[in-house]
Design a protein around this motif. Structure first.
Motif: not given
Length: 515
Positions: A114-132
């Motif tokens: 589950x912690x691995x999933x949290x890390x992946x989602x956090x990375x995705x969110x940061x990328x989306x925020x940069x793109x947006x």
């Protein structure tokens, strides 16, 4: 110890279940004791733990427990309490607690997933925020928050579920206090060790802190008319100034005295923490003046009551160590006394200084080994002590301090007064543990916002007082209007609020002691 073979283990397993449960499914009163006596090895222990500790429910059904499952858990909790109490104190209970902490903690594989999933989602969110960046609208963090909530769920150790179920059962809260007492004793004796055990102790302490919060506590006053059982428990639990006899107990709850305790609504009639108060016309400098004989029929003169002295606070349940009960008790008693005696203007303690003599003896030993002399004393002081004790003065003084014989010499008592007073002031003010006062009593009252107010020479001349602190005691004074700011300063910046007397002694120590 050899493990039982599979056939024997199976027989043990079946016999344990037969002993624990009747055909009706109800637990038999002596069943667990019989099972323990029959099979003292690990098999019965493993069975008891496996039956008692509930599995961590899946995240999706974490708030849904079917009624039959709840009833079964209650029954198994009762079985576990009987099984545990049937074990001998010491190593058998320590072994069970070690197994509980080690084998029924967090499921590390699920946490890693589950912690691995949290890390992946956090990375995705940061990328989306940069793109947006620069675009209107906000990114929806729902998936990440849910993953974090799932991670919190799987970080819950399984034994926490057992503690929760036991805490809800009749007699369960008392049992958990006893269990933590055993856990602390096992840790102190090193019969149970390791990070898993220490972590379980912290989890249980935090749970007890919630269950024993002020909303569940009742303040009770003890008088000579209180039930004999309460008076006996108060007497037996007095840890600061032991009660000598029933007449002594009668005086401590009589005229010019007050005694209060906290009880829990789920454990009625059981004192948890006890506070003794003396009502005086000045801040006391000697415990002898407080515990002396007072005519039991003396009527209180309100004009003589201007000061409240807290001279003893004792935790009666060792399983509640670290649970903040004493602080709340003092605050509640202050309010109670203000209602009964609005003329009281001063609130102070007369407190022991446990550990000072031991600290001082250690100081003498280390100094004499390193330098061959005794740097805590000035040259004139050392010369005077040598004239009284003879040479080697340090070794003789250490022996006299260890057996309390030094108080037999009035000349030596006078010679030691000034150096011991400044050394004790430094011990309370300057000796630290992680930045806070090393002395546990000092740390407790300073956290509450009290002022390190006055050191008192020969304030406790009992053998206990001489042994613990060379007869010295200290007043921690509670200036009610300043307690919050003093507490915040101590906890935040580790600043100790002290009186001129104490600070003067500290300065003398810094100027005269070559440490």
């Amino acid at each position: 110890m050899r493990r039982a073979g599979p056939c024997v283990a199976s027989a043990q397993h079946q016999l344990f279940r037969h002993l624990v449960l009747r055909s009706s499914g109800r637990p038999r009163p002596s069943a667990v004791a019989m099972a323990t006596a029959a099979f003292p090895g690990p098999t019965a222990m493993e069975e008891a733990l496996s039956r008692a500790v509930p599995p961590l429910p899946p995240y999706e059904t974490r708030e849904k427990v079917a009624a039959p499952a709840g009833a079964a858990l209650e029954q198994r909790g009762a079985e576990f309490m009987r099984y545990y109490r049937a074990l001998e104190s010491g190593r058998p209970r320590a072994e069970l607690l070690s197994r509980l902490a080690r084998d029924f903690g967090v499921e590390h594989g699920r946490v890693a997933e589950v912690s691995g999933k949290v890390a992946r989602l956090l990375q995705q969110q940061q990328q989306q925020q940069q793109e947006a960046a620069g675009e209107k609208g906000e990114h929806e963090p729902g998936a990440l928050l849910q993953a974090e909530d799932r991670l919190r769920h799987y970080l819950t150790p399984r034994y926490r579920g057992l503690f929760q179920h036991l805490g809800r059962q009749e007699g369960g809260l008392r049992f958990l206090v006893e269990l933590r007492r055993d856990l602390l004793e096992a840790l102190a004796a090193r019969e149970a060790e390791g990070p898993h055990v220490r972590e379980m102790n912290g989890v249980l302490k935090n749970m007890l802190s919630e269950w024993f919060s002020t909303g569940f506590l009742n303040l009770e006053r003890v008088t000579w008319q209180s039930p004999c059982e309460i008076l006996q428990k108060i007497s037996d639990s007095e840890a600061v100034h032991p009660v000598r006899n029933w007449m002594d107990m009668k005086r401590r709850v009589g005229s010019y005295r007050r005694c209060y305790y906290f009880a829990h609504c789920a454990i009625p009639g059981e004192p948890l923490v006890v506070l003794h108060v003396a009502l005086t016309d000045e801040i006391s400098s000697s415990i002898q003046a407080i515990v002396k004989e007072i005519p039991p029929l003396e009527v209180e003169d309100l004009n003589k009551i201007t000061t409240a002295i807290f001279y003893s606070i004792s935790l009666t349940q060792q399983g509640l160590q670290g649970v903040e009960l004493g602080t709340y008790l003092i605050k509640r008693v202050v309010k109670e006394l203000q209602v009964e005696f609005p003329q009281i203007k001063a609130f102070s303690t007369l407190s022991p200084i446990p550990g000072f003599t031991k600290w001082f003896l250690g100081l003498l030993s280390s100094q004499s080994k390193e330098t061959g002399r005794c740097d805590p004393f000035t040259d004139p002081e050392y010369q005077e002590i040598s004239e009284i004790t003879g040479d080697p003065a340090v070794e003789i003084l250490k022996r006299l301090l260890a057996n309390n014989e030094w108080v037999r010499s009035e000349r030596l008592v006078r010679a030691l007064q000034q150096p011991l007073m400044r050394l004790c002031a430094w011990y309370l003010y300057g000796e630290k543990h992680r930045g806070y006062a090393l002395n546990p009593v000092a740390n407790f009252h300073l956290q509450n916002g009290a002022v390190l107010w006055r050191l008192n020479w020969m304030a406790d001349t009992s053998p206990r007082g001489i042994t613990a602190s060379c007869g010295m005691m200290v007043n921690y004074r509670y200036f009610l209007e300043d307690t919050m700011s003093n507490s915040a300063a101590y906890l935040g910046t580790k600043q100790i609020k002290a009186s001129e007397q104490v600070l003067s002694l500290v300065t003398q120590f810094q100027q005269n002691s070559k440490l």
